[in-house]
Design a protein around this motif. Structure first.
Motif, short mmCIF file in Angstrom:
data_model
loop_
_atom_site.label_atom_id
_atom_site.label_comp_id
_atom_site.label_asym_id
_atom_site.label_seq_id
_atom_site.Cartn_x
_atom_site.Cartn_y
_atom_site.Cartn_z
N SER A 164 14.71 -14.00 -10.60
CA SER A 164 14.60 -13.79 -9.16
C SER A 164 13.25 -14.32 -8.69
O SER A 164 12.24 -14.19 -9.38
CB SER A 164 14.74 -12.30 -8.83
OG SER A 164 13.73 -11.54 -9.48
N GLY A 165 13.24 -14.94 -7.51
CA GLY A 165 12.00 -15.37 -6.87
C GLY A 165 11.75 -14.47 -5.68
O GLY A 165 12.70 -13.97 -5.06
N HIS A 166 10.48 -14.26 -5.36
CA HIS A 166 10.13 -13.28 -4.33
C HIS A 166 9.17 -13.85 -3.30
O HIS A 166 8.48 -14.84 -3.55
CB HIS A 166 9.52 -12.03 -5.00
CG HIS A 166 10.48 -11.38 -5.95
ND1 HIS A 166 11.27 -10.33 -5.60
CD2 HIS A 166 10.80 -11.68 -7.25
CE1 HIS A 166 12.03 -9.97 -6.63
NE2 HIS A 166 11.77 -10.78 -7.64
N THR A 167 9.12 -13.18 -2.13
CA THR A 167 8.30 -13.72 -1.04
C THR A 167 6.81 -13.68 -1.36
O THR A 167 6.04 -14.44 -0.79
CB THR A 167 8.55 -12.94 0.27
OG1 THR A 167 8.43 -11.56 0.01
CG2 THR A 167 9.92 -13.24 0.84
N ASN A 168 6.38 -12.82 -2.29
CA ASN A 168 4.95 -12.80 -2.63
C ASN A 168 4.60 -13.82 -3.70
O ASN A 168 3.46 -13.86 -4.17
CB ASN A 168 4.54 -11.39 -3.07
CG ASN A 168 5.15 -11.01 -4.40
OD1 ASN A 168 6.06 -11.69 -4.88
ND2 ASN A 168 4.66 -9.94 -5.00
N GLY A 169 5.57 -14.62 -4.12
CA GLY A 169 5.31 -15.65 -5.12
C GLY A 169 5.71 -15.26 -6.53
O GLY A 169 5.67 -16.08 -7.44
N ASP A 170 6.12 -14.01 -6.72
CA ASP A 170 6.51 -13.58 -8.06
C ASP A 170 7.82 -14.25 -8.50
O ASP A 170 8.73 -14.43 -7.70
CB ASP A 170 6.75 -12.06 -8.10
CG ASP A 170 5.46 -11.27 -8.15
OD1 ASP A 170 4.38 -11.92 -8.21
OD2 ASP A 170 5.51 -10.02 -8.12
N VAL A 171 7.86 -14.60 -9.77
CA VAL A 171 9.10 -15.07 -10.40
C VAL A 171 9.34 -14.13 -11.57
O VAL A 171 8.45 -13.95 -12.41
CB VAL A 171 8.94 -16.52 -10.90
CG1 VAL A 171 10.19 -16.96 -11.65
CG2 VAL A 171 8.65 -17.46 -9.74
N VAL A 172 10.50 -13.49 -11.60
CA VAL A 172 10.78 -12.52 -12.66
C VAL A 172 12.11 -12.86 -13.32
O VAL A 172 13.12 -13.03 -12.65
CB VAL A 172 10.84 -11.07 -12.10
CG1 VAL A 172 10.95 -10.08 -13.25
CG2 VAL A 172 9.65 -10.77 -11.22
N ALA A 173 12.07 -12.96 -14.66
CA ALA A 173 13.31 -13.16 -15.43
C ALA A 173 13.79 -11.81 -15.94
O ALA A 173 12.98 -10.99 -16.39
CB ALA A 173 13.05 -14.12 -16.59
N TRP A 174 15.08 -11.58 -15.79
CA TRP A 174 15.67 -10.29 -16.18
C TRP A 174 16.72 -10.53 -17.27
O TRP A 174 17.41 -11.54 -17.25
CB TRP A 174 16.35 -9.64 -14.98
CG TRP A 174 15.51 -9.57 -13.74
CD1 TRP A 174 15.46 -10.49 -12.74
CD2 TRP A 174 14.61 -8.53 -13.38
NE1 TRP A 174 14.57 -10.09 -11.77
CE2 TRP A 174 14.03 -8.88 -12.13
CE3 TRP A 174 14.21 -7.32 -13.97
CZ2 TRP A 174 13.10 -8.09 -11.47
CZ3 TRP A 174 13.29 -6.52 -13.32
CH2 TRP A 174 12.74 -6.91 -12.09
N SER A 175 16.80 -9.56 -18.18
CA SER A 175 17.82 -9.64 -19.23
C SER A 175 19.02 -8.80 -18.83
O SER A 175 18.87 -7.76 -18.20
CB SER A 175 17.28 -9.11 -20.55
OG SER A 175 16.18 -9.91 -20.95
N VAL A 176 20.18 -9.24 -19.27
CA VAL A 176 21.39 -8.46 -19.01
C VAL A 176 21.44 -7.34 -20.03
O VAL A 176 21.36 -7.59 -21.24
CB VAL A 176 22.63 -9.36 -19.15
CG1 VAL A 176 23.90 -8.53 -19.08
CG2 VAL A 176 22.61 -10.43 -18.07
#
Lengths: 448, 350
Positions: free
Chosen positions: B329-341
């Motif tokens: 997911s990309g976010h408005t504050n610039g964060d990019v986070v990868a999530w595991s299922v």
């Protein structure tokens, strides 16, 4: 949440009215605000700034065919994109094209839930070319509508017209839109604070500029204050256009503007009452009463005015004194000149199509009755009502209820507590074919 | 009724940070790289396994808006507010070409794989380019208004684009549209079912409009709380998930189809869901929105999400790794986070 909404100013005005000049001022002057500008497709600002976006007007009608749901699709898209970077600016300014109908752009900030949540319509600023606007007013409904929608009207290019023409224009604009603040400018030179962050929502501030605008057209056309010593005075009138003329003569504390304003309110009330009739030769005295001079017979008519105490007296006349060559003089003496005088415009002498109706009424409003009335009114007359604003005292609500609307769209919230201020209701409607009496009567029926 | 337990927390696999709002994000076809474009204009190439920044592309001076990986990850295309689409070599960072989109913003990009070419959407103009940046075709006539969606359908061999009032299908090498579907409304989201049968559009007027591609017949779903910004087909083309409110509605197109059927409702978000994507293989659905919540669902078990996280910053982009093991997911504050299922079953604790 409310405070986080980014204010949006909409700039309208015909080609040549000075929009680009004003935009350039706003972008270059030091005012400490960071402003994102969405300029129209013919915009002339050099786009070397990241926060200046050129937009081609795309008007989207909704499938249900409702004119009031018409929005600017391009603005939703562009502002949606800008809002991802909302830490980069404090204010958004949208410039419309010259011929734009202001409804879709204003409605965009009410109809789209994302826009409504993130932005608030701070104000609509309309630039008027003082020289050419007369022609536009005659030829284009958009010109009238741009003025009617405005919170601020800048009468620009004032250097190109005479003071008389300017005064006439201001009266014309005022007749269309009683709510707007009007500034006279050359080269669109106006303090930025007067056009941005005006809080278009805040009717009270509009009221503070012209506190009497809510009152209907005055029932008198002229007022003057005279200094009179104890004596017998004669009002002399020649033949005129009407067979009778009502007047009020009141003592006032001094010949200042404030006294005139105060006595003018009293005179408005007196003029709505029953008049005492006076035939030529009869007398009158200064008092809180309406008198109607009977002017039916031909020739010079004289009425005596008995003054027993020295002081300042305000005279309010239904018609302009020159229409009857009215003269006030001590018996056997010279004609007196008033210390101050004021001419009142009769609001509807020239049947304007677009007008304002203001209502000011004390009393608590019954919320359900109000909502039923407004829904019916907007359903039936929404296309004719361009804008409305109001501050209301709702029954059982300690805070002021503040609302504004564009056509059938409505946005209202309680704001601050009334506190010690007198609780009253103030509403303004601007639109076509408005019936002042009907609106006033129907609003009165909403009181608890 | 037993009280439902809180959904299991989604755990971040890695994090990265851009200099501004994440405008677009996409996992490469081989899953090794993540391209993330910033609203300020730069484009980061991140390691898909760790989030480590490998390359920083200059991107677009006025801000980046979109990106798309070419088939076999041979190139990365980006579009921006400088009016261009740019082609980049993804491992060297070399800029291969800058393409004039034809309007101020290049907002949508889609690669076709047979033949191998790129479509760009800017304003009313849809342009088709060869992979080395030669203009092959400009779609004629221009769209009636700004293009608001663009996808490629590999089996049908067509691009689909939408704007206010219509959806158009374009064969790769023809200027004139192969087909046009009309609806007098503002179409703001577009997705073509993987089986090729349906084209779905989310609309400004709080409806979803669908066309059966073969016959051109249309149908409409209404009753949404607001405009429908997000919609997604599952990989089989049986289910269509639609936004239009904080609750996501999943329609079943099997059998007699969705008309008159009762959809599944996925209810965990607090604000209208703006981004949504089905797992490329498998039936899971990831979503996010302005409430700063990221959630993962098995839509066949709609009672509660499989996993949920609250990064507390608005979701502005979403992409699955092609193998479906992770999404980012990309976010408005610039964060990019990868999530595991989360592994199925774990955490349900029933």
């Amino acid at each position: 949440m409310e405070n986080q909404r980014v204010p949006v100013t909409v700039l309208t005005g015909f080609l040549g009215s000075g929009k680009t000049t004003l935009l350039n001022r706003i972008l270059t002057e030091e005012h400490g605000k960071r402003i994102a500008v969405i300029e129209n497709e013919f915009g002339e600002i050099g786009i070397d700034q990241a926060l200046v976006v050129n937009a081609e007007e795309e008007i989207f009608e909704m499938n249900n065919g409702c004119i009031c749901c018409t929005v600017r699709g391009d603005l939703i898209r562009i502002i949606g994109n800008l809002m991802r970077r909302k830490d980069k600016f404090d204010h958004i300014l949208v410039e419309t094209t010259g011929l734009a109908d202001p409804s879709p752009v204003a409605q965009t900030f009410f109809v789209d839930e994302e826009m409504r949540e993130q932005l608030k319509l701070d104000g609509i600023v309309t630039l008027v070319d003082a020289l050419h606007v007369w022609q536009h007013l005659e030829e284009s409904k958009e010109c009238q509508e741009q003025i009617a929608f405005a919170d601020i009207v800048l009468l620009n290019k004032t250097d190109l017209v005479t003071p008389e023409q300017l005064a006439e224009l201001e009266r014309r604009v005022r007749a269309i839109n009683a709510m707007a603040r009007i500034y006279r400018t050359q080269n669109a030179a106006v303090e930025i604070d007067r056009v941005l962050d005006i809080g278009g929502f805040d009717l009270e501030r509009a009221l503070s500029v012209k506190p009497t605008f809510l009152e209907p057209e005055y029932p008198f056309e002229w007022a003057g204050i005279y200094h009179l010593e104890p004596d017998r005075y004669i009002l002399t009138l020649q033949d005129g256009p009407d067979p009778a003329m009502a007047l009020v003569c009141l003592p006032v504390p001094d010949p200042g503007e404030a006294s005139l304003e105060a006595s003018q309110k009293q005179a408005v009330r007196l003029f709505s009452g029953r008049a005492k009739l006076r035939e030529p030769g009869q007398g009158l005295t200064p008092q809180a009463a309406l008198v109607e001079l009977q002017l039916g017979e031909a020739g010079v008519k004289r009425f005596a005015l008995e003054v027993t105490e020295a002081g300042d007296y305000a005279l309010f006349t239904q018609h302009r004194p020159e229409e009857f060559a009215l003269v006030l003089a001590a018996e056997g003496g010279q004609a007196l000149q008033p210390l101050v005088e004021r001419i009142y415009e009769a609001g509807h002498t020239h049947d304007e199509e677009v007008t304002s109706v203001g209502i000011e009424m004390p009393g608590a409003v019954h919320p359900k009755k109000l909502s039923e009335w407004l829904s019916r009114l907007l359903r039936e007359q929404g296309t004719d009502i361009f804008r409305m604003k109001g501050i209301l005292h709702l029954q059982g609500e300690e805070r002021r209820y503040v609302f504004q609307g564009v056509h059938m769209l409505f946005d209202g919230n309680p704001d601050r507590p009334w506190g010690s201020k007198p609780r009253t209701n103030q509403l303004v409607f601007i639109g076509r074919n408005l019936d002042r009496e009907q609106l006033t009567r129907e609003f009165a029926a909403c009181l608890a | 009724m037993p009280r439902l337990k809180d959904p299991q927390s989604l755990g971040p696999r890695w994090r990265a940070v851009l200099d501004d709002c994440v405008a677009a994000i996409a996992w490469s076809g081989d899953g090794r790289l993540v391209a993330a474009a910033s609203a300020a204009g730069a484009v980061a190439i991140l390691d898909g396994g760790s989030g480590q920044a490998l390359l920083r592309l200059a991107g677009h001076p006025q801000g980046a808006l979109c990106l798309a990986w070419a088939p076999q990850d041979r190139l990365l295309a980006t579009g921006g507010a400088d009016g261009t689409a740019r082609l980049w070599h993804p491992t060297s960072g070399h800029e291969v070409a800058a393409l004039e989109g034809g309007a101020a913003w290049v907002e949508y990009l889609a690669w076709g794989d047979a033949p191998y070419l790129l479509a760009t959407a800017a304003g009313k103009h849809l342009k088709l380019w060869s992979a080395d940046g030669r203009l092959l075709r400009t779609a004629e006539p221009p769209h009636a208004s700004t293009i608001s969606g663009l996808v490629w359908h590999p089996q049908r061999g067509r691009f689909a684009s939408c704007c206010y009032g219509s959806v158009r299908l374009h064969a790769p090498l023809k200027a004139a549209p192969a087909d046009v579907f009309e609806y007098a409304g503002s179409l703001i989201a577009l997705d073509w079912s993987p089986d090729g049968r349906w084209i779905a559009c989310g609309c400004q007027d709080a409806t979803v409009h669908l066309w059966e591609v073969a016959s051109g017949t249309d149908l409409q779903m209404s009753g949404y709380a607001g405009k429908v910004r997000a919609l997604a087909w599952d990989p089989t083309g049986r289910y269509l998930a639609t936004g239009g409110g904080a609750d996501v509605t999943v329609w079943d197109f099997s059998g007699k189809g969705p008309a008159g059927s009762k959809p599944r409702i996925l209810s965990a978000h607090l604000k209208p869901v703006s981004h949504m994507a089905y797992q490329p293989q498998g039936g899971l659905l990831a979503m996010g929105g302005p409430d700063g919540i990221v959630s993962l669902w098995n839509p066949l078990k709609p009672a509660r999400p499989m996993g949920l996280a609250r990064p507390d910053t608005q979701v502005s982009a979403l992409s699955w790794r092609p193998d479906g093991q992770h999404f980012v997911s990309g976010h408005t504050n610039g964060d990019v986070v990868a999530w595991s299922v989360p592994s199925e079953g774990r955490g349900f604790g029933l």
